[in-house]
Design a protein around this motif. Structure first.
Motif, PDB file in Angstrom:
ATOM      1  N   PRO A 187       0.832  -1.211   0.000  1.00  0.00           N
ATOM      2  CA  PRO A 187       0.000   0.000   0.000  1.00  0.00           C
ATOM      3  C   PRO A 187       0.867   1.261   0.000  1.00  0.00           C
ATOM      4  N   PRO A 188       0.554   2.247  -0.835  1.00  0.00           N
ATOM      5  CA  PRO A 188       1.335   3.482  -0.848  1.00  0.00           C
ATOM      6  C   PRO A 188       1.132   4.329   0.399  1.00  0.00           C
ATOM      7  N   GLN A 189       0.067   4.051   1.141  1.00  0.00           N
ATOM      8  CA  GLN A 189      -0.240   4.839   2.337  1.00  0.00           C
ATOM      9  C   GLN A 189      -0.807   3.933   3.417  1.00  0.00           C
ATOM     10  N   LEU A 190      -0.363   4.153   4.644  1.00  0.00           N
ATOM     11  CA  LEU A 190      -0.855   3.402   5.792  1.00  0.00           C
ATOM     12  C   LEU A 190      -1.508   4.346   6.791  1.00  0.00           C
ATOM     13  N   PRO A 191      -2.516   3.862   7.542  1.00  0.00           N
ATOM     14  CA  PRO A 191      -3.149   2.553   7.420  1.00  0.00           C
ATOM     15  C   PRO A 191      -3.983   2.448   6.141  1.00  0.00           C
ATOM     16  N   VAL A 192      -4.123   1.230   5.637  1.00  0.00           N
ATOM     17  CA  VAL A 192      -4.812   1.017   4.374  1.00  0.00           C
ATOM     18  C   VAL A 192      -6.290   0.698   4.640  1.00  0.00           C
ATOM     19  N   ALA A 193      -7.168   1.409   3.958  1.00  0.00           N
ATOM     20  CA  ALA A 193      -8.614   1.215   4.119  1.00  0.00           C
ATOM     21  C   ALA A 193      -9.169   0.358   2.986  1.00  0.00           C
ATOM     22  N   GLU A 194     -10.402  -0.075   3.142  1.00  0.00           N
ATOM     23  CA  GLU A 194     -11.013  -0.986   2.171  1.00  0.00           C
ATOM     24  C   GLU A 194     -11.130  -0.383   0.782  1.00  0.00           C
ATOM     25  N   LEU A 195     -11.202   0.936   0.663  1.00  0.00           N
ATOM     26  CA  LEU A 195     -11.343   1.576  -0.645  1.00  0.00           C
ATOM     27  C   LEU A 195     -10.002   1.875  -1.301  1.00  0.00           C
ATOM     28  N   ALA A 196      -8.906   1.478  -0.672  1.00  0.00           N
ATOM     29  CA  ALA A 196      -7.573   1.699  -1.240  1.00  0.00           C
ATOM     30  C   ALA A 196      -7.403   0.878  -2.515  1.00  0.00           C
ATOM     31  N   PRO A 197      -6.511   1.297  -3.419  1.00  0.00           N
ATOM     32  CA  PRO A 197      -6.285   0.541  -4.656  1.00  0.00           C
ATOM     33  C   PRO A 197      -5.827  -0.883  -4.366  1.00  0.00           C
ATOM     34  N   VAL A 198      -6.270  -1.800  -5.211  1.00  0.00           N
ATOM     35  CA  VAL A 198      -5.861  -3.200  -5.119  1.00  0.00           C
ATOM     36  C   VAL A 198      -4.664  -3.393  -6.046  1.00  0.00           C
ATOM     37  N   ALA A 199      -3.578  -3.977  -5.520  1.00  0.00           N
ATOM     38  CA  ALA A 199      -2.356  -4.154  -6.309  1.00  0.00           C
ATOM     39  C   ALA A 199      -1.589  -5.378  -5.822  1.00  0.00           C
ATOM     40  N   PRO A 200      -2.100  -6.591  -6.092  1.00  0.00           N
ATOM     41  CA  PRO A 200      -1.451  -7.811  -5.588  1.00  0.00           C
ATOM     42  C   PRO A 200      -0.020  -7.958  -6.112  1.00  0.00           C
ATOM     43  N   LEU A 201       0.804  -8.678  -5.338  1.00  0.00           N
ATOM     44  CA  LEU A 201       2.195  -8.914  -5.716  1.00  0.00           C
ATOM     45  C   LEU A 201       2.438 -10.341  -6.192  1.00  0.00           C
ATOM     46  N   SER A 202       1.484 -11.229  -5.965  1.00  0.00           N
ATOM     47  CA  SER A 202       1.696 -12.652  -6.223  1.00  0.00           C
ATOM     48  C   SER A 202       0.466 -13.275  -6.862  1.00  0.00           C
ATOM     49  N   PRO A 203       0.618 -14.463  -7.480  1.00  0.00           N
ATOM     50  CA  PRO A 203      -0.569 -15.181  -7.955  1.00  0.00           C
ATOM     51  C   PRO A 203      -1.582 -15.408  -6.834  1.00  0.00           C
ATOM     52  N   TYR A 204      -1.085 -15.703  -5.648  1.00  0.00           N
ATOM     53  CA  TYR A 204      -1.971 -15.888  -4.495  1.00  0.00           C
ATOM     54  C   TYR A 204      -2.832 -14.649  -4.270  1.00  0.00           C
ATOM     55  N   GLY A 205      -2.199 -13.472  -4.287  1.00  0.00           N
ATOM     56  CA  GLY A 205      -2.933 -12.226  -4.077  1.00  0.00           C
ATOM     57  C   GLY A 205      -3.926 -11.950  -5.194  1.00  0.00           C
ATOM     58  N   TYR A 206      -3.508 -12.179  -6.439  1.00  0.00           N
ATOM     59  CA  TYR A 206      -4.413 -11.978  -7.574  1.00  0.00           C
ATOM     60  C   TYR A 206      -5.627 -12.900  -7.475  1.00  0.00           C
ATOM     61  N   HIS A 207      -5.391 -14.136  -7.075  1.00  0.00           N
ATOM     62  CA  HIS A 207      -6.495 -15.090  -7.030  1.00  0.00           C
ATOM     63  C   HIS A 207      -7.457 -14.794  -5.879  1.00  0.00           C
ATOM     64  N   LYS A 208      -6.947 -14.253  -4.783  1.00  0.00           N
ATOM     65  CA  LYS A 208      -7.840 -13.803  -3.714  1.00  0.00           C
ATOM     66  C   LYS A 208      -8.709 -12.639  -4.214  1.00  0.00           C
ATOM     67  N   TRP A 209      -8.088 -11.746  -4.960  1.00  0.00           N
ATOM     68  CA  TRP A 209      -8.838 -10.607  -5.503  1.00  0.00           C
ATOM     69  C   TRP A 209      -9.894 -11.092  -6.502  1.00  0.00           C
ATOM     70  N   MET A 210      -9.528 -12.058  -7.352  1.00  0.00           N
ATOM     71  CA  MET A 210     -10.501 -12.620  -8.296  1.00  0.00           C
ATOM     72  C   MET A 210     -11.670 -13.256  -7.540  1.00  0.00           C
ATOM     73  N   SER A 211     -11.376 -13.934  -6.451  1.00  0.00           N
ATOM     74  CA  SER A 211     -12.442 -14.535  -5.646  1.00  0.00           C
ATOM     75  C   SER A 211     -13.376 -13.461  -5.104  1.00  0.00           C
TER      76      SER A 211
END
Length: 303
Positions: A118-142
């Protein structure tokens, strides 16, 4: 109904809601001796046509979906398998609810990994989504699949972006790894990835269950951060665990960060806090409880 019920989170949720007086059907690929004590257990690997039959006969009012992968490293090694076990399986479960139990409340256990760095902390639910891994991308897809079934078919969906979960029974990730390395005979210096300044927002599994209970009681839908709201440097975590284990081994930080690992995490939990939720187990207390469990119930010198 809880999928992934033999896992760390799933088994705790089964026990928690059973103790609250609910009939719980625990579903998992397999169960171990320490599996949850619930109303009924069912072994199967999703997707499975028998799952539709179980939903029709059990008629769950809430389904907590914990099934799927839980490793960033494994997602890099087998991204397609991770995809099948994450968004694809999530879609199968939701489709089953759409056709057989559209009254059921669906809870997706997602991950803060969707935020990446996250570019800014603390990160809120409306913050941009930017996964770093396949795991993160697949959670976002879910998460997007849950959104699809909510908007298009009226399924009441709740998405939990869980930060760094820990607690008694956890047998992986940073808290477990540190305990194991610090107690392993013959290891004179404990190596830890990173610089020590990387941070996480730790939350005890009991507070995750409490958060779910709070959200269900209020009939909430949508996305919620599940965390303590506190940023803890890994260096601080190391010091706390060493003190609880009464171990004086030196720790060396490698300076290198594993691929897919975020640098800093701290959640904005104001959204769920407005519903009255506050963590009940502070990190020092939770780590003491974990270390006691590790020494008394898991660790053996031969390991």
């Amino acid at each position: 109904m809880v999928t992934g019920a033999n896992g760390f989170l799933g088994s705790f949720f089964c026990n928690y809601f059973s103790e609250q007086g609910h009939a719980v059907l625990a579903l998992s690929r397999k169960f171990s001796d320490t599996s949850p004590c619930v109303w009924e257990r069912c072994e199967m690997t999703l997707p499975d046509s028998r799952f539709v039959e179980r939903v029709c006969s059990f008629r769950p009012t809430v389904l907590i979906h914990c099934a799927g992968t839980s490793s960033v490293a494994v997602s890099y090694e087998a991204p397609y398998e991770d995809f099948l076990n994450s968004p694809s399986t999530c879609a199968f479960v939701l489709e089953t609810l759409r056709t057989a139990a559209d009254h059921c409340f669906f809870v997706l256990v997602s991950s803060a990994s969707v935020y990446g760095n996250p570019p800014q902390l603390p990160v809120a639910e409306l913050a941009p989504v930017a996964p770093l891994s396949p795991y993160g991308y697949h959670k976002w897809m879910s998460e997007k699949v849950v959104e699809e079934y909510s908007r298009c078919y009226g399924i009441r969906g709740l998405t939990l972006r869980v930060f760094s979960a820990y607690g008694e029974g956890l047998r992986k990730q940073v808290v477990f790894d540190l305990c194991r390395k610090l107690l392993t005979p013959g290891v004179d210096v404990v190596e830890v990835f990173g610089t020590g300044e990387e941070s996480r927002d730790f939350i005890h599994v009991a507070d995750i269950a409490l958060a779910i209970d709070t959200l269900l009681t209020h009939g909430e839908t949508g996305v919620f951060n599940i965390a303590s709201g506190s940023e803890v440097p890994i260096r601080t975590l190391v010091t706390l665990i060493k003190r609880c284990l009464q171990v004086e081994k030196p720790v060396c930080f490698t300076g290198s960060v594993r691929v897919g690992d975020p640098m800093r995490w701290q959640a904005d939990i104001s959204k769920i806090s407005r519903l009255g939720f506050q963590p009940t187990i502070m990190l020092e207390q939770g780590i003491k409880r974990y270390c006691d469990w590790f020494v008394n119930n898991y660790w053996r010198p031969s390991r």
